[in-house]
Motif scaffolding. Sequence first.
Motif, PDB file in Angstrom:
ATOM      1  N   GLY A   1      31.413  44.569  44.015  1.00 45.66           N
ATOM      2  CA  GLY A   1      30.640  43.675  44.883  1.00 45.66           C
ATOM      3  C   GLY A   1      30.569  42.239  44.409  1.00 45.66           C
ATOM      4  N   GLU A   2      31.225  41.920  43.302  1.00 45.11           N
ATOM      5  CA  GLU A   2      31.198  40.540  42.793  1.00 45.11           C
ATOM      6  C   GLU A   2      32.493  39.824  43.172  1.00 45.11           C
ATOM      7  OE1 GLU A   2      28.548  39.245  41.324  1.00 45.11           O
ATOM      8  OE2 GLU A   2      27.478  41.154  41.313  1.00 45.11           O
ATOM      9  N   LYS A   3      32.401  38.536  43.349  1.00 49.13           N
ATOM     10  CA  LYS A   3      33.597  37.731  43.610  1.00 49.13           C
ATOM     11  C   LYS A   3      34.482  37.744  42.364  1.00 49.13           C
ATOM     12  CE  LYS A   3      34.906  33.001  44.924  1.00 49.13           C
ATOM     13  NZ  LYS A   3      35.498  33.218  46.240  1.00 49.13           N
ATOM     14  N   VAL A   4      35.774  37.929  42.575  1.00 47.49           N
ATOM     15  CA  VAL A   4      36.701  37.918  41.442  1.00 47.49           C
ATOM     16  C   VAL A   4      37.086  36.470  41.127  1.00 47.49           C
ATOM     17  CG1 VAL A   4      39.017  38.571  40.660  1.00 47.49           C
ATOM     18  CG2 VAL A   4      37.587  40.225  41.900  1.00 47.49           C
ATOM     19  N   VAL A   5      36.940  36.108  39.861  1.00 45.01           N
ATOM     20  CA  VAL A   5      37.257  34.746  39.425  1.00 45.01           C
ATOM     21  C   VAL A   5      38.279  34.829  38.293  1.00 45.01           C
ATOM     22  CG1 VAL A   5      36.315  32.612  38.451  1.00 45.01           C
ATOM     23  CG2 VAL A   5      34.927  33.983  40.039  1.00 45.01           C
TER      24      VAL A   5
ATOM     25  N   LEU B   1      53.968  30.918  35.972  1.00 46.87           N
ATOM     26  CA  LEU B   1      52.740  31.703  35.779  1.00 46.87           C
ATOM     27  C   LEU B   1      51.619  31.174  36.676  1.00 46.87           C
ATOM     28  CD1 LEU B   1      51.275  33.886  33.926  1.00 46.87           C
ATOM     29  CD2 LEU B   1      50.485  31.933  32.581  1.00 46.87           C
ATOM     30  N   VAL B   2      51.436  29.859  36.630  1.00 56.03           N
ATOM     31  CA  VAL B   2      50.365  29.223  37.397  1.00 56.03           C
ATOM     32  C   VAL B   2      50.604  29.429  38.896  1.00 56.03           C
ATOM     33  CG1 VAL B   2      49.469  26.940  38.014  1.00 56.03           C
ATOM     34  CG2 VAL B   2      49.773  27.564  35.614  1.00 56.03           C
ATOM     35  N   ASP B   3      51.850  29.301  39.293  1.00 62.25           N
ATOM     36  CA  ASP B   3      52.228  29.476  40.691  1.00 62.25           C
ATOM     37  C   ASP B   3      51.952  30.904  41.172  1.00 62.25           C
ATOM     38  OD1 ASP B   3      53.315  27.403  42.253  1.00 62.25           O
ATOM     39  OD2 ASP B   3      55.031  28.744  42.708  1.00 62.25           O
ATOM     40  N   ASP B   4      52.405  31.862  40.374  1.00 60.52           N
ATOM     41  CA  ASP B   4      52.281  33.270  40.770  1.00 60.52           C
ATOM     42  C   ASP B   4      50.815  33.710  40.836  1.00 60.52           C
ATOM     43  OD1 ASP B   4      54.997  33.303  40.803  1.00 60.52           O
ATOM     44  OD2 ASP B   4      55.242  34.999  39.419  1.00 60.52           O
ATOM     45  N   ILE B   5      50.019  33.287  39.849  1.00 58.58           N
ATOM     46  CA  ILE B   5      48.614  33.723  39.867  1.00 58.58           C
ATOM     47  C   ILE B   5      47.873  33.054  41.024  1.00 58.58           C
ATOM     48  CG2 ILE B   5      46.461  33.981  38.567  1.00 58.58           C
ATOM     49  CD1 ILE B   5      48.039  33.838  35.995  1.00 58.58           C
TER      50      ILE B   5
ATOM     51  N   GLU C   1      38.940  33.614  43.437  1.00 55.31           N
ATOM     52  CA  GLU C   1      38.853  32.214  43.000  1.00 55.31           C
ATOM     53  C   GLU C   1      39.826  31.996  41.847  1.00 55.31           C
ATOM     54  OE1 GLU C   1      34.875  30.722  42.273  1.00 55.31           O
ATOM     55  OE2 GLU C   1      35.621  29.370  40.707  1.00 55.31           O
ATOM     56  N   TRP C   2      40.561  30.907  41.895  1.00 54.68           N
ATOM     57  CA  TRP C   2      41.554  30.601  40.856  1.00 54.68           C
ATOM     58  C   TRP C   2      41.231  29.255  40.205  1.00 54.68           C
ATOM     59  CZ3 TRP C   2      44.857  31.201  37.215  1.00 54.68           C
ATOM     60  CH2 TRP C   2      45.870  30.280  36.941  1.00 54.68           C
ATOM     61  N   ASN C   3      41.136  29.239  38.895  1.00 56.47           N
ATOM     62  CA  ASN C   3      40.849  28.003  38.160  1.00 56.47           C
ATOM     63  C   ASN C   3      41.886  27.786  37.064  1.00 56.47           C
ATOM     64  OD1 ASN C   3      38.053  27.550  39.344  1.00 56.47           O
ATOM     65  ND2 ASN C   3      37.825  29.583  38.434  1.00 56.47           N
ATOM     66  N   ASP C   4      42.586  26.675  37.184  1.00 51.01           N
ATOM     67  CA  ASP C   4      43.545  26.266  36.149  1.00 51.01           C
ATOM     68  C   ASP C   4      42.851  25.119  35.405  1.00 51.01           C
ATOM     69  OD1 ASP C   4      45.545  25.109  34.671  1.00 51.01           O
ATOM     70  OD2 ASP C   4      46.943  24.849  36.349  1.00 51.01           O
ATOM     71  N   VAL C   5      42.369  25.403  34.189  1.00 49.60           N
ATOM     72  CA  VAL C   5      41.385  24.529  33.565  1.00 49.60           C
ATOM     73  C   VAL C   5      41.895  23.872  32.291  1.00 49.60           C
ATOM     74  CG1 VAL C   5      39.187  24.573  32.320  1.00 49.60           C
ATOM     75  CG2 VAL C   5      39.422  25.830  34.458  1.00 49.60           C
TER      76      VAL C   5
ATOM     77  N   VAL D   1      38.464  37.365  34.934  1.00 54.57           N
ATOM     78  CA  VAL D   1      39.657  37.457  34.096  1.00 54.57           C
ATOM     79  C   VAL D   1      39.856  36.107  33.410  1.00 54.57           C
ATOM     80  CG1 VAL D   1      42.152  37.850  34.027  1.00 54.57           C
ATOM     81  CG2 VAL D   1      40.730  39.118  35.673  1.00 54.57           C
ATOM     82  N   LEU D   2      39.774  36.112  32.086  1.00 51.67           N
ATOM     83  CA  LEU D   2      40.008  34.887  31.314  1.00 51.67           C
ATOM     84  C   LEU D   2      41.388  35.007  30.688  1.00 51.67           C
ATOM     85  CD1 LEU D   2      38.615  32.227  30.284  1.00 51.67           C
ATOM     86  CD2 LEU D   2      38.054  33.505  28.212  1.00 51.67           C
TER      87      LEU D   2
END
Length: 534
Positions: free
Chosen positions: A377-381, A402-406, A416-420, A439-440
């Motif tokens: 029930g939680e948003k996947v980040v 990698l960045v493209d595929d994820i 939600e996708w964060n490239d940080v 997922v970190l």
Amino acid sequence: MARTRTMRDALLVLVGALCMHIATSFLGAFQPDLFASDSGVGSFPDHHDAHDLNVQKSFNAAKNPPKQTTPVIHTSQTNLAFDLPETIVESHAPGWTVFKNLYMANGTLFVVSSHPYSDFPDIKFMTSTGLPAENTPENIAARMPTSKDLDFITPEQARARWGPVATETQPQIAPNRVYSVQGNTFLINDPSQFLDHYYHFCAELLLGTWAFWQGTHNIKVNSKHADLMTAPPVTRAIFPHADANGWRDRPSFNSYFLRAAFPSLTVEVAEDWHDRVLSTSADGAHARAWHFDKVLLADRSAAFRGDICGTQVHRTAGEAFHHMRNAGRLSKWWWEPVRRAVLRFANIDESVLDIGVRAAAQADKQTNGVAALPAYGEKVVVTYINRQGVRRHLIDEDHARLVDDIAKLCEKNGWEWNDVKAERLTKEQQLELVARTTVLLGVHGNGLTHLIMMSPTPISTVIELFYPNGFAHDYEWTARALGHKHFAVWNDTYHTYPNLPWVNYPEGFQGTRIPVHAPTVTQIIEDRIAGRLP
Ligand SMILES: *[C@@H]1O[C@H](CO)[C@@H](O)[C@H](O)[C@H]1NC(C)=O
Ligand SMILES: *[C@@H]1O[C@H](CO)[C@@H](O)[C@H](O)[C@H]1NC(C)=O
């Protein structure tokens, strides 16, 4: 002659009676509350009960103030003046020891005991000389503690050193020259070599200290009460081998975490310790000592002499954590009080703090090990710590793919996708993001230390990218101790506990050409979120 003696005897009796009176009224008035929380053995006191109890106590205190029949005398000096309580070890694992009544004079820690040699662990498992560590036989020998670092004396020897000096004409009615350092002290005997580093300070030292301190007091945090600082309050942290900057890391997460988690704790560094050493360095009639009520002594070299740290996980916190976990003294939520205190300090939304608790409640409801709700029930980040600008990093083309595929995977699934690049965010932004992260992902390195602020859930995941055949336990063990699943990726394969490779730093480990096969990583993420990699 006879008359003088009688008068002096009468005077002595009077003084003795007065001392007894002061001592008992002190005990009656102050003692019971000092370690009140120690008594909650085995269970967590209900929040409301504890609160009501305190309200009731202070109400009673206001209604019936303790009678002040004698002048107020400094509390534990009164106690220590005529009595030197014996040292007790409340708990011990290599590198981690909690003492009650530990003494220090001239830089030496003293255990005062009638059974000094039988009842205590070997000093090499408690302390060291505190010198920086190198892996040479000379340095290993130089870090071995001697009786200058920690010594055992009997109560008679303690009185002979710090008690009144008796002479023919001067009987022993003077007080001991022992002065109390009240409250709870974390005594961190490590050099700044490791203290000034975010990972080693927060994810190793603070983590181990908290595991050991909480376990010593057998306080089982449960999810309902996870936001309470339940272990006895910590009065001070002392770093005898580090100066004021010696425990501070460059991005200053160490001070941020320490102040946030323990707002009323004070810090003493090498200069302050030196004051305490110098003021107790005299000999003979002027010899003095400090008495520490309760001390958690942490020593990195001593932890490495233990089996778990020395040969298995190479994490000093491993000794503290596994000792307490094996003894049944750490709940699943043991780290929550610190995690929540830091996130609250960072002003992070309460609903974010509760992600782990909500997911656990969902997991309890599900049947057959299959999540009733995707991701509970939680948003996947998914958060990627991008280190391409830093020395150790991925091959540029592999990184781009990698960045493209994820990104595509996340878009397809509504994640939600964060490239940080962490250094471009404020501390609060970093902590807010990582507290929500499912997922970190990142190359082996300090950026992954943030995993200590993730919410533990049945699908929380850390993916660490290594140069093939390279491995270290830093983030693997830490993730596991906090309830996150860890994957060590070698290009197109991966390892996860309990099938871990040997620690290894091959050529290329620290380099800028670390390969990664993007489909391997996206597959791990998909499988993990779907519950196929529990
Ligand atoms: C105090 O420690 C110093 C340094 O180790 C030592 O030289 C000195 O003899 C010690 N003094 C006493 C009274 O033990
Ligand atoms: C990484 O894995 C891919 C896919 O199996 C392979 O084509 C590539 O050669 C590997 N790279 C390295 C450096 O081993």
